[in-house]
Design an enzyme around this catalytic site. Structure first.
Site, PDB file in Angstrom:
ATOM      1  N   HIS A  37      33.805  47.426  38.386  1.00 15.95           N
ATOM      2  CA  HIS A  37      34.231  46.794  39.640  1.00 15.95           C
ATOM      3  C   HIS A  37      35.340  46.521  39.847  1.00 15.95           C
ATOM      4  CE1 HIS A  37      33.542  42.391  39.871  1.00 15.95           C
ATOM      5  NE2 HIS A  37      32.169  42.441  39.620  1.00 15.95           N
ATOM      6  N   ASP A  38      36.232  46.795  40.505  1.00 19.63           N
ATOM      7  CA  ASP A  38      37.905  46.639  41.026  1.00 19.63           C
ATOM      8  C   ASP A  38      38.921  46.870  40.219  1.00 19.63           C
ATOM      9  OD1 ASP A  38      36.719  45.536  44.100  1.00 19.63           O
ATOM     10  OD2 ASP A  38      35.535  44.654  42.920  1.00 19.63           O
TER      11      ASP A  38
ATOM     12  N   GLY B  61      34.787  43.761  35.479  1.00 24.40           N
ATOM     13  CA  GLY B  61      35.329  43.820  36.407  1.00 24.40           C
ATOM     14  C   GLY B  61      36.700  42.409  36.830  1.00 24.40           C
TER      15      GLY B  61
END
Length: 263
Positions: free
Chosen positions: A122-123, A140
């Protein structure tokens, strides 16, 4: 451009937006709230989940999953995206999770290759022409800049930054920032020199390569602390884009950069 070719055995939401010439193989899944640019190929068993945005001519191989829910306990179901640029190849069983409230999106640039079983959490933000080797795992909110190559089986800690034109040895465990143009290897990882082969392949001149090498000799091999090294570099080495990129990266590093062989 040819018309879409969607197998009747694929599961494609009527709310998905597919560009011209998209090819969807049997048993692929494309959920609602997705957008695929022209010429994309989605092979059997690949899943394009809600929030995915694919550019033109992306090729998603069997078993790959784009836009999966973040593996982050803070994720609370918020709307977020997984964005791929143009000409991205995602090989078998690789995964790209969508973002969280932190940044709202995971981004993979154009002309990237994510090899089999690699993972982008994520991200994360990957630049253009990035290569992730087989089974490389990127945690992440990692940033990987243009033309970086992370060889197979590498593990990248969350929040790490990897700059442009880096070559990372297979099986590396990365918990520090990696400055531009460097060759990184051994266990634990250390600075092993500059990525001369990669730089020459990408058109860097001998003069540029020599200056980059001089900068890192000063930074890693002259027994100076960073502040002292910065001063010497600015006094002795001409002001170029490469010099400024290196200095800006090192100065802005919050985790600290990978150590040198003499540390």
């Amino acid at each position: 451009m040819s018309q879409q070719q969607i197998s009747p055995l694929a599961s494609v939401s009527p709310e998905a937006k597919l560009g011209e010439g998209v090819l969807v193989h049997p048993f692929a899944v494309i959920e609602a709230n997705t957008e695929l640019g022209e010429g994309c190929i989605i092979e059997s068993g690949a899943v394009i989940k809600s929030g995915s945005r694919l550019g033109k001519h992306c090729h998603i191989h069997p078993g790959a999953v784009i836009g999966g829910i973040p593996q982050d306990l803070k994720y609370a179901g918020e709307e977020s995206l997984a964005i791929l640029g143009d000409h991205v190849s995602v090989r078998e069983c690789a995964t790209v999770n969508r973002g969280t409230a932190s940044k709202g999106k995971t981004v993979v640039g154009s002309h990237c290759l994510l090899m089999a079983y690699s993972h982008v959490a994520h991200d994360c933000v990957l630049g253009d022409h990035v290569i992730l080797g087989n089974a490389t795992q990127v945690a992440g909110e990692v940033e990987v800049d243009d033309y970086a190559i992370l060889s197979g089986g590498s593990l990248v800690h969350q929040f790490v930054r990897i700059s442009k034109h880096v070559m990372l040895q297979g099986g590396s465990r990365v918990n520090k920032d990696i400055p531009p143009y460097t060759l990184i290897g051994r266990d634990p990882i250390v600075y092993c020199g500059i990525n001369i082969v990669g730089l020459r392949r990408r058109g860097f001149t001998n003069e540029q390569i020599f200056r980059i090498n001089d900068i890192y000799r000063t930074l890693y091999q002259r027994g100076l602390n960073n502040s002292e090294a910065f001063k010497v570099i600015e006094e002795e080495i001409p002001d170029t884009y490469e010099r400024q990129l290196i200095l800006d990266f090192v100065r802005s590093s919050e985790r600290g950069i990978v150590r040198g062989t003499m540390d």
